[in-house]
Design an enzyme around this catalytic site. Structure first.
Site, PDB file in Angstrom:
ATOM      1  N   ASP A 143       0.833  -1.209   0.000  1.00 56.83           N
ATOM      2  CA  ASP A 143       0.000   0.000   0.000  1.00 56.83           C
ATOM      3  C   ASP A 143       0.866   1.257   0.000  1.00 56.83           C
ATOM      4  OD1 ASP A 143      -1.909  -2.170   1.092  1.00 56.83           O
ATOM      5  OD2 ASP A 143      -3.140  -0.484   0.412  1.00 56.83           O
TER       6      ASP A 143
HETATM    7  O1  MRU Z   1      -7.640  -3.130   2.659  1.00 60.09           O
HETATM    8  P1  MRU Z   1      -7.347  -3.501   1.232  1.00 60.09           P
HETATM    9  O2  MRU Z   1      -8.086  -4.695   0.769  1.00 60.09           O
HETATM   10  O3  MRU Z   1      -7.480  -2.316   0.305  1.00 60.09           O
HETATM   11  O4  MRU Z   1      -5.805  -3.887   1.261  1.00 60.09           O
HETATM   12  C1  MRU Z   1      -5.190  -4.286   0.079  1.00 60.09           C
HETATM   13  C2  MRU Z   1      -3.759  -4.641   0.248  1.00 60.09           C
HETATM   14  O5  MRU Z   1      -3.191  -4.575   1.323  1.00 60.09           O
HETATM   15  C3  MRU Z   1      -3.007  -4.998  -0.999  1.00 60.09           C
HETATM   16  O6  MRU Z   1      -1.994  -5.932  -0.726  1.00 60.09           O
HETATM   17  C4  MRU Z   1      -2.373  -3.737  -1.600  1.00 60.09           C
HETATM   18  O7  MRU Z   1      -3.296  -2.700  -1.676  1.00 60.09           O
HETATM   19  C5  MRU Z   1      -1.814  -3.992  -2.950  1.00 60.09           C
HETATM   20  S1  MRU Z   1      -3.056  -4.350  -4.149  1.00 60.09           S
HETATM   21  C6  MRU Z   1      -2.263  -4.537  -5.628  1.00 60.09           C
END
Ligand code: MRU
Length: 392
Positions: free
Chosen positions: A253
């Protein structure tokens, strides 16, 4: 059929409602930035790249369908305010803030042009947002290519034969404009006949692994097995050898300048397990996820979500034999009155990361154990160039 989380054409945007997956494939219309803000906050759309793209396109749709002010400056103010608002939807993933910064620059440049009017500013914005959708897919395909190549060449398992991989959360077509980052690497290994098996974690509390990654793996006929998060250590110990597990690959993220990486809660534990069991730990992320202005992981804001995501579970009724899609139930799975801590992400220190797979190559640490991430942006001088196989 290709799995499409985002359906877009000029003036029209639909997102696959990820709260209804894996049982129902329903699309929600997004007409405005307000609709997008709510869809992101409620996690009907999620995943760092997808959040950014949905936000950018929602505003494009709003601009195309609204009665546009004639003055360039008025449209510029409107766009800038909406982008600031969209960025408040979720704090940890940097892709949205990065997209907003780039779209603001595009808007300001367009408004400053000789003879600019409301319509020319809108068109510049829409073209830039459209391009983000297209670029994300090709970036992911390149991440897949570089990651698969690196794994085959740089892991003991890869040199032995077909490899198995472990992944966490959902980083696939549902989390991006298409193909995926970490799941894109698994897709690429599978496409070139180098994948033995994929293991995906359930990813409590939101179950992005069991609901979404499992859905994508089944959809693409990739040989795969679901494990709960608590089974990962046993998986590596008991099946690491027989399954020829090469690496754990996850998305991100936000990657800080020193390589510390914020990703879905549970990622840090997996990195510790990988180190203990001698398998590689890889982060797959486009450059839009690398934030050189965040020095280290301690500067990353971690989103905390409602405790009910941990204490309640929601899904269609199952009577032990059949699934009734018409009846969606919420059940309580924790003691009433218990306090809950629900951080959505954690930070994995750079020390535990063996490589960061980007669309321009795989960044490894130098001999002092330091990542030089400036190299992927083509800045930082020759001495800052990362060790890669991607031809940076
Ligand atoms: O809370 P989320 O489902 O948005 O978290 C997503 C993640 O942690 C993913 O690993 C990250 O955003 C990368 S997606 C290509």
């Amino acid at each position: 059929m290709v799995l499409q989380a985002i359906k877009y054409s000029r003036g029209q945007l639909e997102i696959l409602d990820q709260l209804k997956l894996p049982h129902q494939e329903e699309y929600d219309h997004i007409y405005s930035s307000t609709d997008a803000w709510h869809a992101i906050k409620e996690m009907r759309t999620r995943g760092a790249p997808a959040i950014a793209i949905v936000a950018a396109l929602a505003l494009a749709v709003e601009l195309v369908n609204m009665k546009l002010p004639a003055a360039a400056e008025e449209v510029q103010v409107f766009i800038l305010e909406k982008l600031d608002y969209l960025v408040t939807s979720r704090p940890t993933a940097v892709n949205l803030a990065d997209a907003a910064r780039k779209l603001k620059k595009t808007t300001e440049d367009a408004a400053a042009k000789e003879g600019a009017d409301g319509s020319s500013v809108r068109e510049a914005y829409v073209a830039a947002a459209d391009k983000m959708l297209v670029d994300d897919v090709s970036d992911n395909e390149n991440i897949g290519k570089h990651g698969a190549e690196w794994i085959v060449k740089n892991t003991a398992a890869g040199r032995q034969g077909k490899v198995s991989m472990v992944t966490h959360c959902n980083t696939g077509s549902l989390a991006t404009a298409g193909y995926g980052t970490a799941l894109g690497v698994i897709r690429a290994l599978h496409a070139q006949g180098a994948l033995k098996h994929a293991f995906c974690t359930e990813t409590r509390p939101y179950n992005q692994g069991s609901r979404l990654t499992a859905f994508e793996l089944v959809h693409d006929h990739i040989p795969a097995t679901l494990v709960t998060d608590s089974m990962a250590a046993a998986l590596l110990r008991l099946k690491g050898g027989s399954e020829n597990i090469a690496a754990i690959v996850v998305g991100a993220d936000r990657v800080a300048a020193n390589g510390d990486t914020a990703n879905k809660i549970g990622t840090y534990s997996l990195a510790i397990l990988a180190r203990h069991h001698g398998v590689k730990f890889l982060v797959a992320a486009p450059r839009t996820t690398i934030d050189l202005s965040t020095e280290s992981g301690s500067d990353i804001v971690i989103e905390e979500r409602p405790g009910q995501e941990v204490t309640l579970a929601k899904g269609p009724r199952h009577d032990g034999a059949t699934l009734d899609l018409a009846v969606v139930e919420t059940v309580s799975i924790a003691a009433h009155g218990i306090g809950v801590w629900n951080p959505a992400f954690d930070v994995t220190p750079a020390e535990l990361i063996d490589g960061i797979i980007t669309e321009v190559g795989v960044v490894e640490k130098d001999s002092d154990g330091v990542f030089h991430l400036q190299g992927v942006f083509g800045t930082g001088g020759a001495e800052a160039k990362p060790s890669t196989i991607g031809g940076i």
